[in-house]
Each structure stands twice: as structure tokens, then as C-alpha cells.
Write a protein that holds these residues in place. Sequence first.
Motif, PDB file in Angstrom:
ATOM      1  N   ALA A   1       0.604  -1.278   0.060  1.00  0.00           N
ATOM      2  CA  ALA A   1       0.247   0.113   0.145  1.00  0.00           C
ATOM      3  C   ALA A   1       0.810   1.283  -0.114  1.00  0.00           C
ATOM      4  CB  ALA A   1      -0.832  -0.196   1.340  1.00  0.00           C
ATOM      5  N   ALA A   2       2.081   1.179   0.685  1.00  0.00           N
ATOM      6  CA  ALA A   2       2.886   2.385   0.811  1.00  0.00           C
ATOM      7  C   ALA A   2       3.542   2.613  -0.619  1.00  0.00           C
ATOM      8  CB  ALA A   2       3.975   1.982   1.573  1.00  0.00           C
ATOM      9  N   ILE A   3       3.820   1.569  -1.414  1.00  0.00           N
ATOM     10  CA  ILE A   3       4.299   1.823  -2.841  1.00  0.00           C
ATOM     11  C   ILE A   3       3.263   2.444  -3.748  1.00  0.00           C
ATOM     12  CG2 ILE A   3       4.965   0.347  -4.736  1.00  0.00           C
ATOM     13  CD1 ILE A   3       6.590  -1.421  -3.041  1.00  0.00           C
ATOM     14  N   LEU A   4       1.882   1.919  -3.551  1.00  0.00           N
ATOM     15  CA  LEU A   4       0.831   2.386  -4.118  1.00  0.00           C
ATOM     16  C   LEU A   4       0.557   3.810  -4.116  1.00  0.00           C
ATOM     17  CD1 LEU A   4      -1.708  -0.568  -4.409  1.00  0.00           C
ATOM     18  CD2 LEU A   4      -0.339   0.052  -6.130  1.00  0.00           C
ATOM     19  N   SER A   5       0.676   4.236  -2.858  1.00  0.00           N
ATOM     20  CA  SER A   5       0.509   5.782  -2.158  1.00  0.00           C
ATOM     21  C   SER A   5       1.924   6.490  -2.825  1.00  0.00           C
ATOM     22  CB  SER A   5       0.292   5.723  -0.845  1.00  0.00           C
ATOM     23  OG  SER A   5       1.668   5.503  -0.309  1.00  0.00           O
ATOM     24  N   SER A   6       2.834   6.072  -2.915  1.00  0.00           N
ATOM     25  CA  SER A   6       3.845   6.823  -3.472  1.00  0.00           C
ATOM     26  C   SER A   6       3.999   6.875  -5.049  1.00  0.00           C
ATOM     27  CB  SER A   6       5.296   6.134  -2.968  1.00  0.00           C
ATOM     28  OG  SER A   6       5.117   6.134  -1.489  1.00  0.00           O
ATOM     29  N   LEU A   7       3.296   6.101  -5.716  1.00  0.00           N
ATOM     30  CA  LEU A   7       3.370   6.010  -7.247  1.00  0.00           C
ATOM     31  C   LEU A   7       3.013   7.475  -7.898  1.00  0.00           C
ATOM     32  CD1 LEU A   7       2.099   2.513  -8.308  1.00  0.00           C
ATOM     33  CD2 LEU A   7       4.415   3.615  -8.450  1.00  0.00           C
ATOM     34  N   PRO A   8       2.103   7.914  -7.464  1.00  0.00           N
ATOM     35  CA  PRO A   8       1.567   9.328  -7.970  1.00  0.00           C
ATOM     36  C   PRO A   8       2.825  10.383  -7.881  1.00  0.00           C
ATOM     37  CG  PRO A   8      -0.245   8.647  -6.861  1.00  0.00           C
ATOM     38  CD  PRO A   8       0.883   7.890  -6.421  1.00  0.00           C
ATOM     39  N   ILE A   9       3.503  10.254  -6.625  1.00  0.00           N
ATOM     40  CA  ILE A   9       4.529  11.317  -6.608  1.00  0.00           C
ATOM     41  C   ILE A   9       5.792  11.025  -7.468  1.00  0.00           C
ATOM     42  CG2 ILE A   9       6.274  12.280  -4.906  1.00  0.00           C
ATOM     43  CD1 ILE A   9       3.395  13.361  -4.664  1.00  0.00           C
ATOM     44  N   LEU A  10       5.956   9.646  -7.532  1.00  0.00           N
ATOM     45  CA  LEU A  10       7.205   9.285  -8.276  1.00  0.00           C
ATOM     46  C   LEU A  10       6.841   9.506  -9.724  1.00  0.00           C
ATOM     47  CD1 LEU A  10       8.065   5.900  -6.568  1.00  0.00           C
ATOM     48  CD2 LEU A  10       9.210   7.894  -6.286  1.00  0.00           C
ATOM     49  N   ILE A  11       5.696   9.375 -10.249  1.00  0.00           N
ATOM     50  CA  ILE A  11       5.230   9.423 -11.515  1.00  0.00           C
ATOM     51  C   ILE A  11       5.651  10.848 -12.201  1.00  0.00           C
ATOM     52  CG2 ILE A  11       3.374   9.545 -13.501  1.00  0.00           C
ATOM     53  CD1 ILE A  11       2.332   6.955 -11.987  1.00  0.00           C
ATOM     54  N   VAL A  12       5.120  11.947 -11.086  1.00  0.00           N
ATOM     55  CA  VAL A  12       5.189  13.441 -11.204  1.00  0.00           C
ATOM     56  C   VAL A  12       6.629  13.604 -11.438  1.00  0.00           C
ATOM     57  CG1 VAL A  12       4.869  15.366 -10.215  1.00  0.00           C
ATOM     58  CG2 VAL A  12       2.837  13.941 -10.284  1.00  0.00           C
ATOM     59  N   TYR A  13       7.654  12.903 -10.482  1.00  0.00           N
ATOM     60  CA  TYR A  13       9.087  13.345 -10.582  1.00  0.00           C
ATOM     61  C   TYR A  13       9.706  12.750 -11.837  1.00  0.00           C
ATOM     62  CZ  TYR A  13      13.896  13.560  -9.141  1.00  0.00           C
ATOM     63  OH  TYR A  13      15.128  13.911  -9.351  1.00  0.00           O
ATOM     64  N   ALA A  14       9.005  11.423 -12.153  1.00  0.00           N
ATOM     65  CA  ALA A  14       9.793  10.928 -13.439  1.00  0.00           C
ATOM     66  C   ALA A  14       9.526  11.772 -14.675  1.00  0.00           C
ATOM     67  CB  ALA A  14       9.410   9.492 -13.488  1.00  0.00           C
ATOM     68  N   VAL A  15       8.315  12.186 -14.716  1.00  0.00           N
ATOM     69  CA  VAL A  15       7.903  13.031 -15.960  1.00  0.00           C
ATOM     70  C   VAL A  15       8.421  14.559 -15.894  1.00  0.00           C
ATOM     71  CG1 VAL A  15       5.952  13.943 -17.127  1.00  0.00           C
ATOM     72  CG2 VAL A  15       5.531  12.035 -16.210  1.00  0.00           C
ATOM     73  N   LEU A  16       8.442  15.188 -14.612  1.00  0.00           N
ATOM     74  CA  LEU A  16       8.757  16.536 -14.749  1.00  0.00           C
ATOM     75  C   LEU A  16      10.512  16.584 -13.991  1.00  0.00           C
ATOM     76  CD1 LEU A  16       5.577  18.082 -13.385  1.00  0.00           C
ATOM     77  CD2 LEU A  16       6.459  18.029 -15.753  1.00  0.00           C
ATOM     78  N   GLN A  17      10.999  15.742 -14.181  1.00  0.00           N
ATOM     79  CA  GLN A  17      12.471  15.564 -13.341  1.00  0.00           C
ATOM     80  C   GLN A  17      13.105  17.054 -13.703  1.00  0.00           C
ATOM     81  OE1 GLN A  17      14.824  12.129 -14.000  1.00  0.00           O
ATOM     82  NE2 GLN A  17      16.200  12.853 -12.871  1.00  0.00           N
ATOM     83  N   ARG A  18      13.454  17.240 -14.882  1.00  0.00           N
ATOM     84  CA  ARG A  18      14.309  18.262 -15.429  1.00  0.00           C
ATOM     85  C   ARG A  18      13.665  19.458 -15.029  1.00  0.00           C
ATOM     86  NH1 ARG A  18      16.169  18.143 -21.714  1.00  0.00           N
ATOM     87  NH2 ARG A  18      17.246  16.496 -20.850  1.00  0.00           N
ATOM     88  N   GLN A  19      12.451  19.612 -15.088  1.00  0.00           N
ATOM     89  CA  GLN A  19      11.859  20.821 -14.979  1.00  0.00           C
ATOM     90  C   GLN A  19      11.936  21.169 -13.443  1.00  0.00           C
ATOM     91  OE1 GLN A  19      10.460  18.871 -16.857  1.00  0.00           O
ATOM     92  NE2 GLN A  19      10.089  19.825 -18.804  1.00  0.00           N
ATOM     93  N   ILE A  20      11.682  20.024 -12.616  1.00  0.00           N
ATOM     94  CA  ILE A  20      11.601  20.117 -10.916  1.00  0.00           C
ATOM     95  C   ILE A  20      13.303  20.704 -10.466  1.00  0.00           C
ATOM     96  CG2 ILE A  20      11.716  18.891  -8.879  1.00  0.00           C
ATOM     97  CD1 ILE A  20       9.573  17.140 -10.284  1.00  0.00           C
ATOM     98  N   ILE A  21      14.164  19.920 -11.020  1.00  0.00           N
ATOM     99  CA  ILE A  21      15.549  20.174 -10.816  1.00  0.00           C
ATOM    100  C   ILE A  21      15.853  21.599 -11.166  1.00  0.00           C
ATOM    101  CG2 ILE A  21      17.881  19.939 -10.985  1.00  0.00           C
ATOM    102  CD1 ILE A  21      17.093  16.690 -11.308  1.00  0.00           C
TER     103      ILE A  21
END
Length: 284
Positions: free
Chosen positions: A255-275
Motif C-alpha cells: 500500500a505504501a508503494i501504491l501511495s507513492s506512485l503518483p509522486i514518483l510519476i510526477v517526478y519521473a515526468v517532470l524531473q528536469r523541470q523540477i531540478i
Amino acid sequence: MMASASAATPRSRGLAPRLGSIGKHAVLIALCLFALFPIYWMIISSFRPEADMYSADLFPKFWTLDNYVKAWKAIPIGHMLGNTLLMAIAQSVSQLLTGLLAAYAFARWTFRGSKLLYLLFALTWLVPFQVTMIPNYVLISEWNWRNSLAGLIVPNLASAFAVMTLSQSFHAFPKALIEAARLDGASNWSILWRIVVPNMRAPISSLGILLFISSWNEYFWPLLLTNKLQNSVIQIGLQMFMSSDANAWGPLMAAAILSSLPILIVYAVLQRQIIDSFVKMGLR
């Protein structure tokens, strides 16, 4: 002999910085591994069978999806993830909007009591949540908003942290651009959205990310306001796996992994923009 000594000196001088750089990179790699190991352990624990849960092996001997099935059946993860996503988006967008308007007013105009008003905004950030929790709960209960998304979102529509962060960025914005726009006949609303905001994308996006993560991790207010899992958020669902008798570690990790997936997906998609946004925010 003199020629060989003079030739060896520049080589030794160039070797020392290289060894120092290797040492620094080795330390950074070790720190990264140390930080990532708990995440790795959570992932492999979610695939371990219950009998193998307390094993110290770095790789499970047997892999299973039973923990994900149990977690999905134990709590309404789909509904809770949807509630959490709606709450986080609504709160972060609202806090950004109110923060932009308030910060622009503080940075743009100087009026009687402006410093006192800004100080009051800053002081509200220092007030513990436990102080305002009960008054907010009483008000939401009188409005019959318990167990609803409106009750979760409305008390957090504004953020003093957002106002303070954007105020500092707005104060550093070139005043000449604003004055030139005013001379051209632009209104304050037009100056804000056509000149200031497009040139402040880095701090605004950085703040938006922080606000979204903070809203996603909200726990105490949903715990107080909701008593039905269908109307609650994923953080409350994770707590359901913990009990005084036994801890369902496998389903909890799943359940912890499923709850973290949206944050991880946002970071994976917007990694360059976030940094890039965080780097530019730190340089302002």
C-alpha cells in the motif's frame, strides 16, 4: 635530474585534485545508496511472502503479488488515492493563487500597516496546527462537512508559507519592468499575469511542488475529520494496517508503494523541470 623533477611536479599537482574529486564522488554515491536503501527494502518487502517477511536477504527467494491483492481488498485504495489527488491539487492550486495575489500586493504597494499585516501573516505560519485544529473542526461540523472533500480542502485554501516565499521573490523582481508596463497603460491585473508570473515560473513551480507534496502527505486533519475510509485519504489507509496485535508488513509495504506512485510519476515526468526550478529558486 632537474628536468625530471620539474616534470613530475605538475603531474603530482594534477593528481591531487583528481583524487579529491574521486573521494567526493565516492562519498556522494555512498550517501545516495544510504538514502535509497529504505525505498529498495520497501519494494522488495512488498513482494515477499509472509513467511519470508523477516528475512535479511537482499533478494527474496520467492516473489508474490499476494501483498498487493490483500492491500487492495483491505482498504479502498482507488477511492482513497482519488480523494488524496483531488485534495492535493485543489489545495496546492488555491494556495498558489492566494499566495500570488497576497505576495504581489505586499511587494507592489506600501500602505499604512502593511508591515504589521505581513508580520501577522508570518506569525500564522508559526502557530501549531493543534491550536487551530479544534476551531476548524467545530466550524466544519456546523457546516455538516465532515467526511467530505470540501471539509478537507476549505480550511487549507491559503498558506502563509506561500505568501512569504513569493513575497521574497516578488521583492527581487525588477521594478523597472513594472513601471514600464504602467507607463504603457497596463493594469495591475495585467502586470501580474502578463509580466510578473511568466518571469517567475521557477519559484512558482518550485513552490507548487512543495505545496502539492505537503498536501499529499496530510495526515492529522483527515484523521480528525473523516471516519469512513471511502471519504478519507491514502495516509489514513496506511495506518489501518498497523495494530497493537500484529502488523501486516507485506500489505503495508504494498500500500505504501501504491501511495507513492503518483509522486514518483510526477517526478519521473517532470524531473528536469523540477531540478531546474529548484536551482533557479535558490539563485534568486
